[in-house]
Design an enzyme around this catalytic site. Structure first.
Site, short mmCIF file in Angstrom:
data_model
loop_
_atom_site.label_atom_id
_atom_site.label_comp_id
_atom_site.label_asym_id
_atom_site.label_seq_id
_atom_site.Cartn_x
_atom_site.Cartn_y
_atom_site.Cartn_z
N SER A 193 0.83 -1.20 0.00
CA SER A 193 0.00 0.00 0.00
C SER A 193 0.87 1.26 0.00
CB SER A 193 -0.97 -0.04 1.18
OG SER A 193 -1.93 0.97 1.09
N ASP A 236 -2.84 6.30 -3.82
CA ASP A 236 -1.65 5.66 -3.27
C ASP A 236 -1.15 4.59 -4.24
OD1 ASP A 236 -3.58 3.71 -2.86
OD2 ASP A 236 -2.91 3.20 -0.86
N ASP A 267 -1.07 1.34 -4.65
CA ASP A 267 -1.91 0.25 -5.16
C ASP A 267 -3.34 0.71 -5.45
OD1 ASP A 267 -2.38 0.47 -2.36
OD2 ASP A 267 -3.26 -1.53 -2.32
N ASP A 288 -5.90 1.93 -3.81
CA ASP A 288 -7.10 1.66 -3.03
C ASP A 288 -7.48 2.85 -2.15
OD1 ASP A 288 -5.09 1.37 -1.13
OD2 ASP A 288 -5.80 -0.55 -0.35
#
Length: 579
Positions: A146, A305, A307, A309
């Site tokens: 993340s 961010d 990734d 999400d």
């Protein structure tokens, strides 16, 4: 086995990866670093397994990934009918070793006869969640850390519903993982053999196109987008991550014309070289976007961010300067917009939030006649609730969110989705622009209507074994706190989620109808609250605060007083050598 014996086992292993062997040799000069790498195993938290890259059982490397995947394989073969044929979907982000770990996942699953669907290039987390559902896979895995620093990576597990594994499933997987004695001796198949046997399938643009088709369905007011498409100016940065094409494709599909990309941050970069942290929660991540925004006089700035999400949004304040909305503020704006534009609104409309997310969203939902449900921290619990609505037919999902910039609008994904959130944020900005207002002005209209809800977060990083002990000491202190007040606020109830008990100041108690968790929450006078919990994925303890009043200034004052009352106690424990 002591950590020293585990280290010797690694050191003597003939097949040890050459790069890891070199790193291990270098670590011999630093006994404390060596102990940190081997004294324990990486564990699953709210976001799966996550850790620093490097050799050791407490590090992310091909062997610890193999162990996690072997545990997943054992769970699937034992619990999921047809798991071998249904297979596992795998995606990965732009971090160091992400592509390699994705292939390692396929190698272990293939050795257990389980087919793997691996994206041919990097993709965001929501695409993985979607792929699990779209392909009818038995499970999914996302290789990502993340928004953690560059030296981290992680391994997240998803169930057949496309959501992160909830505690009961995760516990079974962990039990299998823990039953594996030696991560160095796990069987794998090589890539060519996997492909020859049909155990490795590469996933390409066809799943992306299916996702984009579903993305159209979250639009509430295409007319307002069409009206504002030429005028609304949007600046977008993927912060060196996976969202570049997904977000641009989505905005193009909706018809937005004036989209400006922060070119310095457009390409994937595992070092995230232009930011201190690739986290849209932190205002420094918007510095480059603000520069572009000023140049083009943008209406809003959006940042995802690595990734994709989590979504952050910045808009102009009353002084014409860009200010980053908090996750609570953006979530509340989305609730108001979605409920106002959903016509007819289902009689059983449901908003889902976590226990550390603002109460303002509930107030807005109440005004529209929608129900608000609470879950523990972690979007997997929100995904679980959506599944319950489907199975029991007892609710219509409208929106799920958490204070840490995670949002979900369309339930074709079962994890937080920054691509969806970016579409809704831009549509919402177009709507308010058509009404002659900015998102900032719209927010303050909601404050005036529902009260000035303000929230805060104090996050403390405490690394290593000593850090873990200090975090537990802090939790024990507040769990056992014998006090009537927290600063100027009377303690009306203490919620201990470990024992699942809510105890009122009167002495009466009741059971909390949520799973157990290492969380303590204080319900305070003047509609205020605070909540403490260790992070499940980082060596941190987090304390959340929430206050409300009839003015912004009064709420700021109350928030500062509450923070001081709690943080001073936390610091006293951290600084004490004998606590």
């Amino acid at each position: 086995m002591t950590w020293q014996k585990t280290y010797e086992q690694w050191k003597q292993f003939n097949g040890l990866d050459a790069q890891l062997k070199t790193q291990l040799d270098e670590m011999e000069q630093h006994p404390d670093v060596l102990e940190e790498a081997f004294y324990t195993d990486l564990t699953f938290g709210t976001g799966g397994m996550r850790g620093v890259l490097g050799p050791g059982t407490n590090r992310m490397n091909k062997y610890t990934v193999r162990k996690a995947v072997k545990g997943l394989a054992m769970y699937l073969l034992e619990n999921v009918e047809g798991a071998k044929e249904k297979g596992v979907a795998v995606a990965y982000d732009s971090r160091y070793m992400s592509a390699e770990f994705a292939l390692e996942t396929a190698k272990v699953l293939g050795a257990n006869g389980i087919r793997t669907y691996v994206y041919e290039s990097l993709r965001p987390t929501p695409y993985l969640s979607f792929a699990v559902r779209h392909l009818g896979a038995a499970a999914g895995s996302m290789i990502t850390a993340s928004h953690n620093p560059p030296e981290y990576n992680g391994f997240k597990v998803y169930n057949a519903d496309g959501g992160q594994t909830p505690p009961e499933q995760a516990d079974e997987i962990i039990a299998h993982v823990n039953s594996i004695e030696n991560e160095l001796e796990i069987d794998v198949l090589d890539q060519k053999e996997l492909e020859a046997q049909g155990l490795l399938k590469w996933v390409g643009s066809e799943v992306d196109e299916a996702y984009l088709h579903e993305l159209k369905g979250i639009v509430k007011n295409q007319n307002v987008i069409d009206e504002q498409a030429e005028d609304l100016k949007i600046v977008f940065t993927p912060l060196h991550g996976t969202a570049y094409e997904p977000v641009l494709d989505g905005l193009k599909q909706l018809g937005f014309k004036r989209v400006y990309v922060v070119e310095e941050q457009a390409q994937p970069d595992p070092e995230f070289s232009t930011v201190e942290s690739p986290n849209p929660e932190e205002h420094q991540a918007f510095e480059k976007a603000i520069e572009v925004g000023k140049d083009v006089d943008a209406d809003l700035l959006i940042a995802t961010d690595p990734d994709a999400d989590r979504l952050g949004v910045a808009v102009k304040n009353e002084d014409g300067e860009y200010t980053v909305l908090t996750g609570n503020q953006l979530g509340t704006l989305m609730i108001d917009y979605l409920l106002s534009q959903t016509k007819p609104l289902p009689h059983d409309a449901q908003i889902i939030k976590t226990i550390v997310t603002t109460e303002m969203g509930r107030a807005v939902a109440d005004s529209y006649g929608a129900n608000t449900l609470e879950t523990l921290t972690g979007f997997k619990f929100i995904g679980e609730k959506i599944r319950e609505f489907e199975v029991n037919q007892n609710g219509s999902f409208v929106f799920g969110y958490e204070e840490s910039y995670g949002y979900l609008i369309g339930d074709f994904v079962r994890d937080k989705d920054a691509v969806q959130a970016a579409m809704t944020a831009c549509e919402m900005a177009a709507y308010w622009k058509s009404m002659g207002q900015t998102l900032y002005q719209a927010l303050f209209t909601l404050y005036e209507r529902h009260g000035y809800y303000l929230e805060g977060l104090q996050s403390m990083t405490l690394k290593g074994r000593d850090g873990i002990e200090k975090i537990q000491q802090i939790m024990n202190h507040f769990r056992e706190l014998d006090a009537e007040k927290m600063g100027p606020f009377a303690i009306e109830a203490v919620e201990d989620y470990q024992s699942r008990t809510r105890t009122y100041a009167s002495g009466e108690s009741e059971t909390i109808q949520l799973p157990d968790a290492d969380v303590v929450k204080f319900q305070l006078s003047q509609d205020s609250w605070c909540c403490l919990r260790p992070s499940g994925t980082e060596p941190k303890i987090k304390c959340y605060f929430g206050v409300t009043s009839n003015s912004y200034q009064e709420s700021e004052k109350r928030l500062a007083e509450l923070k001081e009352a709690v943080v001073s106690q936390m610091n006293a424990i951290i600084e004490s050598p004998t606590y």
